[in-house]
Write a protein that holds these residues in place. Structure first.
Motif, PDB file in Angstrom:
ATOM      1  N   ASN A 287      -1.317  -7.705  -6.217  1.00 17.29           N
ATOM      2  CA  ASN A 287      -0.226  -6.949  -6.825  1.00 17.29           C
ATOM      3  C   ASN A 287      -0.231  -5.511  -6.300  1.00 17.29           C
ATOM      4  N   ASP A 288       0.820  -4.780  -6.631  1.00 18.85           N
ATOM      5  CA  ASP A 288       0.983  -3.411  -6.117  1.00 18.85           C
ATOM      6  C   ASP A 288      -0.145  -2.475  -6.553  1.00 18.85           C
ATOM      7  N   THR A 289      -0.619  -2.650  -7.774  1.00 21.24           N
ATOM      8  CA  THR A 289      -1.683  -1.784  -8.269  1.00 21.24           C
ATOM      9  C   THR A 289      -2.943  -1.945  -7.433  1.00 21.24           C
ATOM     10  N   GLN A 290      -3.295  -3.173  -7.127  1.00 24.05           N
ATOM     11  CA  GLN A 290      -4.489  -3.433  -6.326  1.00 24.05           C
ATOM     12  C   GLN A 290      -4.329  -2.886  -4.917  1.00 24.05           C
TER      13      GLN A 290
ATOM     14  N   ASN B  21      -2.408  -0.342  -3.952  1.00 27.75           N
ATOM     15  CA  ASN B  21      -2.495   1.118  -4.031  1.00 27.75           C
ATOM     16  C   ASN B  21      -3.937   1.574  -4.202  1.00 27.75           C
ATOM     17  N   ARG B  22      -4.669   0.879  -5.047  1.00 28.47           N
ATOM     18  CA  ARG B  22      -6.074   1.235  -5.277  1.00 28.47           C
ATOM     19  C   ARG B  22      -6.874   1.089  -3.980  1.00 28.47           C
ATOM     20  N   ASP B  23      -6.637   0.006  -3.264  1.00 29.02           N
ATOM     21  CA  ASP B  23      -7.336  -0.216  -1.992  1.00 29.02           C
ATOM     22  C   ASP B  23      -7.007   0.881  -0.984  1.00 29.02           C
TER      23      ASP B  23
ATOM     24  N   TYR C 103      -6.107   3.986  -1.693  1.00 28.55           N
ATOM     25  CA  TYR C 103      -6.791   5.205  -2.132  1.00 28.55           C
ATOM     26  C   TYR C 103      -8.263   5.172  -1.747  1.00 28.55           C
TER      27      TYR C 103
END
Length: 41
Positions: free
Chosen positions: A2-5, A7-9, A11
């Motif tokens: 998903n988008d959150t994962q 984005n976290r990756d 960062y």
């Protein structure tokens, strides 16, 4: 993923690249200075 994962990756990758280039000795001095400034006694 998903988008959150994603984005976290991204960062984590960006921070890792910055740390590879960073002068860790200076970074530690800054960390100690900020920690002492923010300490509440």
């Amino acid at each position: 993923m998903n988008d959150t994962q994603v984005n976290r990756d991204r960062y984590v990758e960006a921070i890792t690249k910055l740390l590879e280039k960073a002068n860790l000795r200076k970074l530690r001095l800054i960390w100690i200075y900020v920690e002492r400034m923010t300490r509440t006694n």
